[in-house]
Design a protein around this motif. Structure first.
Motif, PDB file in Angstrom:
ATOM      1  N   TYR A  89      55.078 -34.416 -80.253  1.00 17.68           N
ATOM      2  CA  TYR A  89      55.282 -33.154 -79.554  1.00 17.68           C
ATOM      3  C   TYR A  89      56.726 -32.700 -79.707  1.00 17.68           C
ATOM      4  O   TYR A  89      57.641 -33.515 -79.888  1.00 17.68           O
ATOM      5  CB  TYR A  89      54.952 -33.296 -78.060  1.00 17.68           C
ATOM      6  CG  TYR A  89      53.522 -33.710 -77.797  1.00 17.68           C
ATOM      7  CD1 TYR A  89      52.513 -32.762 -77.669  1.00 17.68           C
ATOM      8  CD2 TYR A  89      53.191 -35.063 -77.689  1.00 17.68           C
ATOM      9  CE1 TYR A  89      51.200 -33.155 -77.447  1.00 17.68           C
ATOM     10  CE2 TYR A  89      51.876 -35.463 -77.465  1.00 17.68           C
ATOM     11  CZ  TYR A  89      50.888 -34.492 -77.346  1.00 17.68           C
ATOM     12  OH  TYR A  89      49.598 -34.876 -77.129  1.00 17.68           O
ATOM     13  N   VAL A  90      56.895 -31.379 -79.614  1.00 22.61           N
ATOM     14  CA  VAL A  90      58.228 -30.775 -79.610  1.00 22.61           C
ATOM     15  C   VAL A  90      58.356 -29.976 -78.328  1.00 22.61           C
ATOM     16  O   VAL A  90      57.472 -29.177 -77.999  1.00 22.61           O
ATOM     17  CB  VAL A  90      58.436 -29.857 -80.830  1.00 22.61           C
ATOM     18  CG1 VAL A  90      59.807 -29.193 -80.779  1.00 22.61           C
ATOM     19  CG2 VAL A  90      58.270 -30.643 -82.123  1.00 22.61           C
ATOM     20  N   LEU A  91      59.452 -30.180 -77.622  1.00 20.54           N
ATOM     21  CA  LEU A  91      59.678 -29.480 -76.362  1.00 20.54           C
ATOM     22  C   LEU A  91      61.105 -28.957 -76.320  1.00 20.54           C
ATOM     23  O   LEU A  91      62.029 -29.608 -76.826  1.00 20.54           O
ATOM     24  CB  LEU A  91      59.442 -30.392 -75.154  1.00 20.54           C
ATOM     25  CG  LEU A  91      58.059 -31.052 -75.053  1.00 20.54           C
ATOM     26  CD1 LEU A  91      58.082 -32.441 -75.693  1.00 20.54           C
ATOM     27  CD2 LEU A  91      57.617 -31.149 -73.593  1.00 20.54           C
ATOM     28  N   SER A  92      61.288 -27.795 -75.716  1.00 18.11           N
ATOM     29  CA  SER A  92      62.620 -27.217 -75.527  1.00 18.11           C
ATOM     30  C   SER A  92      62.880 -27.031 -74.044  1.00 18.11           C
ATOM     31  O   SER A  92      61.950 -26.767 -73.264  1.00 18.11           O
ATOM     32  CB  SER A  92      62.722 -25.857 -76.242  1.00 18.11           C
ATOM     33  OG  SER A  92      62.621 -26.013 -77.633  1.00 18.11           O
ATOM     34  N   PHE A  93      64.167 -27.134 -73.664  1.00 17.65           N
ATOM     35  CA  PHE A  93      64.521 -27.090 -72.248  1.00 17.65           C
ATOM     36  C   PHE A  93      65.618 -26.065 -71.990  1.00 17.65           C
ATOM     37  O   PHE A  93      66.277 -25.582 -72.915  1.00 17.65           O
ATOM     38  CB  PHE A  93      64.940 -28.481 -71.782  1.00 17.65           C
ATOM     39  CG  PHE A  93      63.801 -29.451 -71.792  1.00 17.65           C
ATOM     40  CD1 PHE A  93      62.963 -29.568 -70.700  1.00 17.65           C
ATOM     41  CD2 PHE A  93      63.524 -30.209 -72.928  1.00 17.65           C
ATOM     42  CE1 PHE A  93      61.883 -30.443 -70.728  1.00 17.65           C
ATOM     43  CE2 PHE A  93      62.454 -31.086 -72.958  1.00 17.65           C
ATOM     44  CZ  PHE A  93      61.625 -31.205 -71.852  1.00 17.65           C
ATOM     45  N   TYR A  94      65.779 -25.749 -70.717  1.00 23.67           N
ATOM     46  CA  TYR A  94      66.698 -24.687 -70.301  1.00 23.67           C
ATOM     47  C   TYR A  94      68.140 -25.001 -70.662  1.00 23.67           C
ATOM     48  O   TYR A  94      68.893 -24.134 -71.107  1.00 23.67           O
ATOM     49  CB  TYR A  94      66.552 -24.457 -68.800  1.00 23.67           C
ATOM     50  CG  TYR A  94      67.520 -23.448 -68.243  1.00 23.67           C
ATOM     51  CD1 TYR A  94      67.359 -22.088 -68.502  1.00 23.67           C
ATOM     52  CD2 TYR A  94      68.612 -23.864 -67.467  1.00 23.67           C
ATOM     53  CE1 TYR A  94      68.263 -21.159 -68.010  1.00 23.67           C
ATOM     54  CE2 TYR A  94      69.508 -22.940 -66.967  1.00 23.67           C
ATOM     55  CZ  TYR A  94      69.338 -21.588 -67.247  1.00 23.67           C
ATOM     56  OH  TYR A  94      70.243 -20.676 -66.757  1.00 23.67           O
ATOM     57  N   ASP A  95      68.538 -26.235 -70.460  1.00 19.78           N
ATOM     58  CA  ASP A  95      69.920 -26.601 -70.756  1.00 19.78           C
ATOM     59  C   ASP A  95      69.983 -28.078 -71.157  1.00 19.78           C
ATOM     60  O   ASP A  95      68.965 -28.783 -71.183  1.00 19.78           O
ATOM     61  CB  ASP A  95      70.847 -26.324 -69.560  1.00 19.78           C
ATOM     62  CG  ASP A  95      70.396 -27.017 -68.269  1.00 19.78           C
ATOM     63  OD1 ASP A  95      69.607 -27.988 -68.352  1.00 19.78           O
ATOM     64  OD2 ASP A  95      70.817 -26.596 -67.180  1.00 19.78           O
ATOM     65  N   GLU A  96      71.190 -28.537 -71.454  1.00 19.03           N
ATOM     66  CA  GLU A  96      71.356 -29.917 -71.918  1.00 19.03           C
ATOM     67  C   GLU A  96      71.010 -30.919 -70.818  1.00 19.03           C
ATOM     68  O   GLU A  96      70.475 -32.008 -71.101  1.00 19.03           O
ATOM     69  CB  GLU A  96      72.795 -30.127 -72.381  1.00 19.03           C
ATOM     70  CG  GLU A  96      73.039 -31.500 -72.970  1.00 19.03           C
ATOM     71  CD  GLU A  96      74.481 -31.705 -73.418  1.00 19.03           C
ATOM     72  OE1 GLU A  96      74.784 -32.806 -73.928  1.00 19.03           O
ATOM     73  OE2 GLU A  96      75.294 -30.773 -73.243  1.00 19.03           O
ATOM     74  N   ALA A  97      71.280 -30.558 -69.579  1.00 18.88           N
ATOM     75  CA  ALA A  97      70.976 -31.476 -68.478  1.00 18.88           C
ATOM     76  C   ALA A  97      69.476 -31.748 -68.399  1.00 18.88           C
ATOM     77  O   ALA A  97      69.041 -32.902 -68.248  1.00 18.88           O
ATOM     78  CB  ALA A  97      71.492 -30.897 -67.153  1.00 18.88           C
ATOM     79  N   ASP A  98      68.655 -30.683 -68.493  1.00 14.69           N
ATOM     80  CA  ASP A  98      67.209 -30.872 -68.479  1.00 14.69           C
ATOM     81  C   ASP A  98      66.754 -31.662 -69.699  1.00 14.69           C
ATOM     82  O   ASP A  98      65.833 -32.497 -69.608  1.00 14.69           O
ATOM     83  CB  ASP A  98      66.505 -29.514 -68.453  1.00 14.69           C
ATOM     84  CG  ASP A  98      66.451 -28.904 -67.064  1.00 14.69           C
ATOM     85  OD1 ASP A  98      66.950 -29.552 -66.113  1.00 14.69           O
ATOM     86  OD2 ASP A  98      65.919 -27.781 -66.933  1.00 14.69           O
TER      87      ASP A  98
END
Length: 554
Positions: A89-98
């Motif tokens: 799976y590939v996932l993207s997040f709001y910021d580096e912390a997430d």
């Protein structure tokens, strides 16, 4: 052509009536890139004058498309596999912390973090059977985007594709004459100077054709960015057609450009959408002005789509292969609107049946039996849409290095001055037409008169067969009068065509005798276009041609 029971396939035998010119020898396409060329003396003998491309050559039997279906390329019945990689799976997040928080959750749950990148705060993970993505995400940061990771690879071998109608698969190869065919001048040694083109592939190897300090490398496999890495024959051949040095036997379209090799595929030519996206971003950040992607897949991966957008928003041109599967839809990333999608033709201007078509195809370029660099000093014969892409990338690099025009403008120029093929105007088989660099270079030169006749098309309307001839103004001046000489089974006629603007194509239809089409001798047609009041600077592309049409049941 439609695949139907009892389908009737119209075949045309074309013989050029141009004396004193030896023709490119026919070559049957066997595979995308595999076999070394014989010694130089064994290359196809070509004495076609520079910048003179012959629409149909030799005595080969070639299919004539049904005009009623010319906008729907030959395709397989089954839907292409999107290439989902099991458990990835590939996932993207709001910021580096997430992003970091999610990585810890994956590791705590027993999953594997395969790769990550700052762009889109994206993470590639692998989960073993029994561990679901929902379990990993429970109580954690909510991803901005997510999808399965998808397979990407070099286009399949352009052998006859299962599901296509059985027909002759003989094509005319280019050998070492591809630059002449494209209209590249004898001295192109400064083409591409100051422009960096990234080749996202299996890693460009060492070759005399790529000598010097113009070649830089990044290896993005194994989750790292390395300055060097493994190479592939496919990538080396691609780079040589783009930037091969003059004098080595494999001169590229833009031999002065800088090449950034970005390894995103393994030794088998396989990769994934995440790594390709990572390579796109890395190439853009490294200063590439053009991205060459002789690869693709059939799934729309959000991370690759976003990477393409990242590139185009920064003025980077992305060029990609349409694919070699004979489908009526393009592979990704060629299918994205921002990408220059490239299909393949042979030296007679025939579209390869395996070259994907569909909405979004932009231009066609040579893709049969092209001499390219192999390992060390070896040479290979390169075919397929993979081979066509670097020729377009090289043309774009040349224009960027010579013109003040921006990336959008140079891409538009290639489309605008392509040689129309198939039906008049943009269609889903040839897009805007076949790459013609000479026409781009001559676009501002006054006084060029050039009329061309395309390959014959045949259609049936109300049970009556018709021959369609397409005539294009490929010069730089209005053609006030064109005379089309036609002889159908001994009945001669002359047809006037008036006031054809620069670049415009017109079609003329002529009724055929359906009873004679089914006879062994067929219908004999001879045609030519003339400019009675001015000198045609390239008379070979409209010289007399003799055609035999017969109808066969397959």
């Amino acid at each position: 052509m439609h695949r139907k029971r009892g389908i009737l396939v119209l075949l045309v035998v074309v013989v050029l009536a141009v004396w004193g010119i030896r023709r490119l020898s026919p070559r049957t396409v066997r595979r995308d890139l595999s076999y070394p060329l014989p010694a130089r003396s064994g290359s196809p003998a070509v004495t076609v004058p520079v910048f003179q491309r012959l629409p149909v050559s030799g005595d080969a039997v070639v299919p004539v498309r049904d005009v009623t279906t010319a906008h729907t390329p030959v395709r397989r019945i089954s839907k292409p596999d999107p290439g989902v990689i099991p458990g990835e799976y590939v996932l993207s997040f709001y910021d580096e912390a997430d992003q970091q928080r999610f990585i810890r959750q994956v590791q705590s749950a027993g999953g594997v973090v395969v790769d990550r990148m700052p762009f889109a705060h994206a993470v590639r993970i692998r989960l073993e059977p029994g561990l679901s993505l929902d379990d990993v995400l429970a109580g954690g940061p909510v991803p901005v985007d997510q999808s399965p990771n998808l397979m990407v690879r070099v286009p399949s071998s352009p052998d006859p594709v299962p599901g296509l109608p059985a027909m002759d698969h003989s094509y005319t190869g280019f050998g070492d004459q591809v630059l002449d065919w494209l209209g590249v001048p004898q001295d192109n040694s400064r083409w591409g100077a100051g422009i960096t083109v990234a080749v996202l592939d299996g890693g460009v190897g060492d070759s005399p054709a790529l000598a010097g300090d113009r070649l830089k490398r990044l290896d993005l496999l194994n989750g790292t960015v390395a300055a060097d890495g493994q190479s592939s024959l496919h990538a080396t051949a691609v780079a040589s057609l783009l930037a091969g040095l003059p004098g080595d036997g494999v001169t590229g379209v833009a031999p002065a450009c800088n090449v950034l090799s970005v390894r995103v595929l393994d030794a088998d030519g396989s990769g994934n959408a995440f790594t390709v996206a990572k390579g796109i971003v890395a190439a853009v950040d490294a200063g590439a002005r053009i991205l060459n992607l002789s690869l693709g897949g059939y799934g729309d991966a959000y991370i690759m789509r976003q990477a393409i957008q990242y590139a185009t928003e920064r003025g980077v041109i992305v060029v990609a292969a349409a694919g070699n599967d004979g489908l009526g839809e393009l592979a990704y990333p060629a299918r994205y609107e921002q990408v220059v999608a490239v299909g393949a033709v042979d030296a007679a201007g025939q579209r390869l049946l395996v070259s994907n078509g569909g909405a979004g195809i932009d231009v066609m370029a040579p893709g049969v039996g092209i001499q390219a660099a192999g390992e060390g000093t070896n040479r290979v014969s390169f075919s397929g849409t993979s081979a066509a892409v670097p020729l377009v990338s090289g043309a774009l690099a040349a224009l960027l290095s010579q013109d003040a025009a921006g990336p959008a403008d140079v891409a538009r120029l290639l489309r605008q001055y392509a040689d129309d093929a198939g039906l008049p105007g943009i269609d889903e088989e040839y897009g805007h037409g076949v790459l013609n660099i000479q026409r781009v270079l001559e676009r501002a030169e006054p006084g060029i008169h050039d009329v061309a006749v395309g390959t014959p098309l045949v259609k049936e309307t109300g049970g009556v067969p018709y021959l369609t001839l397409v005539i294009q103004n490929r010069g730089t001046e209005m053609l006030d009068k064109i005379e089309l000489d036609l002889d159908i089974d001994g009945v001669a006629s002359v047809h006037g065509i008036y006031r054809v603007p620069v670049g415009v194509s017109v079609a003329r239809e002529f009724r055929l005798d359906g009873r004679r089409l089914v006879q062994p001798e067929g219908v004999h047609v001879r045609y030519a276009a003339r400019l009675p009041d001015v000198i045609d600077v390239r008379p070979l592309n409209n010289a007399p041609r003799s055609v035999t049409l017969r109808q066969e049941t397959r």
